[in-house]
Design an enzyme around this catalytic site. Structure first.
Site, PDB file in Angstrom:
ATOM      1  N   ASN A  55     -51.137 -33.557 -67.289  1.00  0.00           N
ATOM      2  CA  ASN A  55     -52.426 -33.874 -66.680  1.00  0.00           C
ATOM      3  C   ASN A  55     -53.414 -32.734 -66.822  1.00  0.00           C
ATOM      4  O   ASN A  55     -54.568 -32.926 -67.190  1.00  0.00           O
ATOM      5  CB  ASN A  55     -52.240 -34.194 -65.192  1.00  0.00           C
ATOM      6  CG  ASN A  55     -51.928 -35.647 -64.971  1.00  0.00           C
ATOM      7  OD1 ASN A  55     -52.796 -36.485 -65.053  1.00  0.00           O
ATOM      8  ND2 ASN A  55     -50.660 -35.936 -64.744  1.00  0.00           N
ATOM      9  N   SER A  81     -39.645 -34.564 -65.574  1.00  0.00           N
ATOM     10  CA  SER A  81     -40.845 -35.372 -65.320  1.00  0.00           C
ATOM     11  C   SER A  81     -41.769 -34.640 -64.351  1.00  0.00           C
ATOM     12  O   SER A  81     -42.991 -34.684 -64.491  1.00  0.00           O
ATOM     13  CB  SER A  81     -40.461 -36.737 -64.754  1.00  0.00           C
ATOM     14  OG  SER A  81     -39.916 -36.597 -63.463  1.00  0.00           O
ATOM     15  N   ARG A  87     -45.313 -33.766 -65.904  1.00  0.00           N
ATOM     16  CA  ARG A  87     -46.424 -34.554 -65.366  1.00  0.00           C
ATOM     17  C   ARG A  87     -47.608 -33.638 -65.042  1.00  0.00           C
ATOM     18  O   ARG A  87     -48.736 -33.868 -65.459  1.00  0.00           O
ATOM     19  CB  ARG A  87     -45.997 -35.303 -64.118  1.00  0.00           C
ATOM     20  CG  ARG A  87     -47.137 -36.075 -63.467  1.00  0.00           C
ATOM     21  CD  ARG A  87     -46.724 -36.756 -62.188  1.00  0.00           C
ATOM     22  NE  ARG A  87     -45.626 -37.689 -62.408  1.00  0.00           N
ATOM     23  CZ  ARG A  87     -44.392 -37.475 -62.002  1.00  0.00           C
ATOM     24  NH1 ARG A  87     -44.089 -36.366 -61.370  1.00  0.00           N
ATOM     25  NH2 ARG A  87     -43.455 -38.360 -62.254  1.00  0.00           N
TER      26      ARG A  87
END
Lengths: 349, 156
Positions: free
Chosen positions: A230, A222, A226
Site C-alpha cells: 500500500n 500478508s 500488505r
C-alpha cells in the site's frame, strides 16, 4: 534528483527515488555506502538500509518521547489538550484490544499502541513532498534517501516477523508445545473424527501440517506485504505525479530552464519556498487578509512553476488527501490484525 | 528491493519500542485513565446524591414553610379574637362607666332637685306667712296657724 552517473530521465528519476541508502560490505569496494542498485544488491544480506533505520528509529523515538511525556505528567485531573489527544489514542487502542483480545496479557495492548502509532508516523512521512528530504540529503552529500520506512519491505517484514515471533511464543505459552503441535496436525481434518484406522493417521496429519503451516506462514507475510504494498504504491504515485507534472515542463517552468539551463539552482527554490512561507505566516499572524493571501500564493506558484506545475500541486494535494486515509487505515489494519493474531494464538479452537 | 539486515535491526528496534511502551507508557496512562474514570464516576454519584439531598431539603423547607404559615395564621386569628375581645371589653366598660356616670348624675340631679324643693318649700312657708301677714297687717302666729301652713306646704 539524479546523481552524476544517471541522466535526468524519467526512469532514472523514479529509480533514484526507490533506492535505499545502503551500508554494507561490497565484495570489491569493501565497507561503505552503495552507489546504485547493483552495488546494493551485491552487498547481500548483511547490509543495512541506513535511511530506513534512521527514520524508523527517529519516528519510534518521537512516539516514545511524546507518549512518555504525557504518561509522566498524567494524573486524574483535568487533562491538557495534548494529553487528551494522547489519551484518546490510548483509549481507542484499548477499546480495540478489549473487543478482539479476550485473554489477559500485559503485552498485547502496548504492542498494539506501539504498532499503531509507529506505523502511522512512518506512513505519515509519505505526505512530505517526495523531493524535499531527498533533495536536502543530496545537498549535504547523501546520494540516496528513502524517507518512508514503510515503503521498505525490510521494515514492514521486520515488524510482521516480530509479531509472528510473539505469536509463536504466545501459542507455546498458552497452549503448550503439545497443544500447539496438536493444533497444527489435527486441523482442519481430524483423523479421529474421520474414523480412520491409526496407521492412516500420519498421512492425514502431514496433510494437515502442510495446510496449517501455509496458513500460519501466510499471516506474517500478508501482514508485512500488505503494509509495504500500500505504501509503496502510494509513494510511487507521488513520484509519478512529481515526474509527469513538474519535470521541467510548463509555461514558466520551461522559461526558467531556458534561463538557468537544465538545473534550476537551489537558491531559486529556497527563495520561492521562503516567499510562500512568508505569505502563509503573514496570513496566520493576521497581517494579510485572505483574499490578498490567495492572490499572492497564486502569483508565487505561477512565477515558480507555471500552470503545469500548479496542476502538479493540485494532483499532489488530491492524492495526499486520499493518502491520509490510506496511511491511517493501514496503520489501523496492521494493529487490528496483530491483535487478532495474538488473540488466535492464546485461544483454543 | 533487497532483503537484508535492515529486517533484523527493525525487528529489534520494534521490540525495544514495544518494551518501552509496555514498561513506561501504557501502565501510567491506563492508571491515569482509570483513576479519572473513577473520579468522574464518584463525582457523578456525588452530584446525584447532592441533587437528591437538595430535593429532600426543598420538600422539608416546603413543609416548614407550610407549618410556619399555619402557625402564623393561627396567631393572626388569635390576635384578631383577642382584639375583638378587648374591643368588646372596652365597649362594655365604656357602657357601664357611662351608665354609672349617668346614674351618678341622675342621683345628683335628683338630690339637687330635692334640696331645691326642700328649700323652696321652706321658703314658700315663710313667704306665705310673710305674704299673709302683709295682707292681714298683722302677725300671724306661726304656731297657731301651723296646721293651715302645713296644709299649704303640702299643696305646693
Amino acid at each position: 534528483m539524479a546523481t552524476e552517473g544517471e541522466a535526468l530521465t524519467a526512469s532514472g528519476y523514479i529509480q533514484h527515488h526507490l533506492v535505499n541508502l545502503t551500508f554494507g560490505k561490497h565484495p570489491e569496494n569493501g565497507w561503505g555506502f552503495a552507489h546504485g542498485v547493483e552495488e546494493a544488491a551485491a552487498m547481500g544480506f548483511w547490509a543495512v538500509h541506513v535511511d530506513t533505520m534512521f527514520w524508523a528509529l527517529l519516528l519510534g523515538i518521537i512516539f516514545c518521547v511524546m507518549f512518555r511525556k504525557v504518561a509522566k505528567a498524567s494524573n486524574s485531573g483535568v487533562p491538557t489538550r495534548f494529553q487528551a489527544f494522547v489519551e484518546m489514542v490510548v483509549e481507542f487502542v484499548d477499546e480495540s484490544v478489549k473487543d478482539s483480545f479476550h485473554g489477559t496479557s500485559r503485552l498485547v495492548a502496548p504492542l498494539a499502541l506501539t504498532i499503531f502509532m509507529w506505523t502511522f508516523f512512518m506512513n505519515f512521512m509519505d505526505l512530505i513532498p517526495v523531493d524535499w528530504l531527498p533533495s536536502a540529503a543530496m545537498a549535504v552529500g547523501i546520494d540516496y534517501q528513502k524517507v518512508v520506512p514503510t515503503t521498505d519491505v525490510n521494515a514492514t517484514m521486520g515488524m510482521s516477523i516480530t509479531v509472528f515471533a510473539l505469536m509463536i511464543i504466545y501459542s507455546l505459552r498458552f497452549k503448550g508445545v503439545g497443544g500447539f503441535a496438536k493444533e497444527l496436525v489435527m486441523n482442519p481434518l481430524n483423523p479421529k473424527d474421520l474414523g480412520l484406522p491409526v496407521f492412516a493417521w500420519p498421512l492425514v496429519m502431514i496433510f494437515n501440517l502442510v495446510v496449517e503451516m501455509a496458513s500460519l506462514l501466510a499471516k506474517p507475510v500478508s501482514l508485512g506485504l500488505r503494509l509495504f504494498g500500500n505504501l509503496y504504491a502510494g509513494e510511487l504515485i507521488f513520484i509519478l505525479i512529481a515526474l509527469v507534472f513538474t519535470a521541467g515542463s510548463g509555461l514558466f517552468g520551461a522559461g526558467l530552464s531556458s534561463i538557468f539551463g537544465d538545473h534550476i539552482p537551489a537558491w531559486f527554490w529556497i527563495v520561492a519556498s521562503v516567499a510562500v512561507f512568508a505569505t502563509l505566516w503573514a496570513n496566520m499572524k493576521g497581517k494579510l487578509n485572505m483574499k490578498m493571501t490567495l492572490w499572492l500564493l497564486l502569483a508565487e506558484i505561477l512565477l515558480v512553476g507555471g500552470m503545469a506545475f500548479l496542476g502538479g500541486q493540485l494532483m499532489h494535494f488530491g492524492w495526499a488527501v486520499f493518502h491520509i486515509m490510506i496511511i491511517i487505515l493501514q496503520a489501523f489494519i496492521f494493529m487490528m490484525l496483530t491483535i487478532v493474531y495474538m488473540s488466535m494464538a492464546t485461544e483454543h479452537h | 528491493m533487497n532483503m537484508n539486515a535492515t529486517l533484523v535491526l527493525n525487528s529489534i528496534a520494534m521490540l525495544i519500542f514495544v518494551w518501552f511502551c509496555m514498561k513506561f507508557i501504557w501502565p501510567p496512562l491506563l492508571k491515569a485513565l482509570d483513576e479519572r474514570r473513577e473520579k468522574i464516576a464518584d463525582g457523578l454519584a456525588a452530584s446525584d446524591r447532592a441533587e437528591k439531598a437538595l430535593e429532600d431539603a426543598g420538600v422539608e423547607a416546603e413543609k416548614e414553610i407550610r407549618a410556619a404559615r399555619d402557625k402564623a395564621g393561627e396567631i393572626v386569628d388569635q390576635a384578631n379574637q383577642r382584639h375583638s375581645q378587648i374591643l368588646e371589653q372596652a365597649k362594655d366598660d365604656a357602657v357601664s362607666e357611662r351608665q354609672r356616670q349617668v346614674n351618678a348624675a341622675e342621683a345628683e340631679i335628683a338630690q339637687a332637685a330635692h334640696q331645691a324643693r326642700e328649700s323652696l318649700r321652706a321658703s314658700v312657708a315663710s313667704l306665705a306667712v310673710l305674704g299673709a301677714s302683709k295682707i292681714l297687717e298683722k302677725e300671724v302666729d306661726e304656731n297657731t296657724h301651723r296646721e293651715l301652713l302645713d296644709k299649704l306646704i303640702a299643696e305646693i
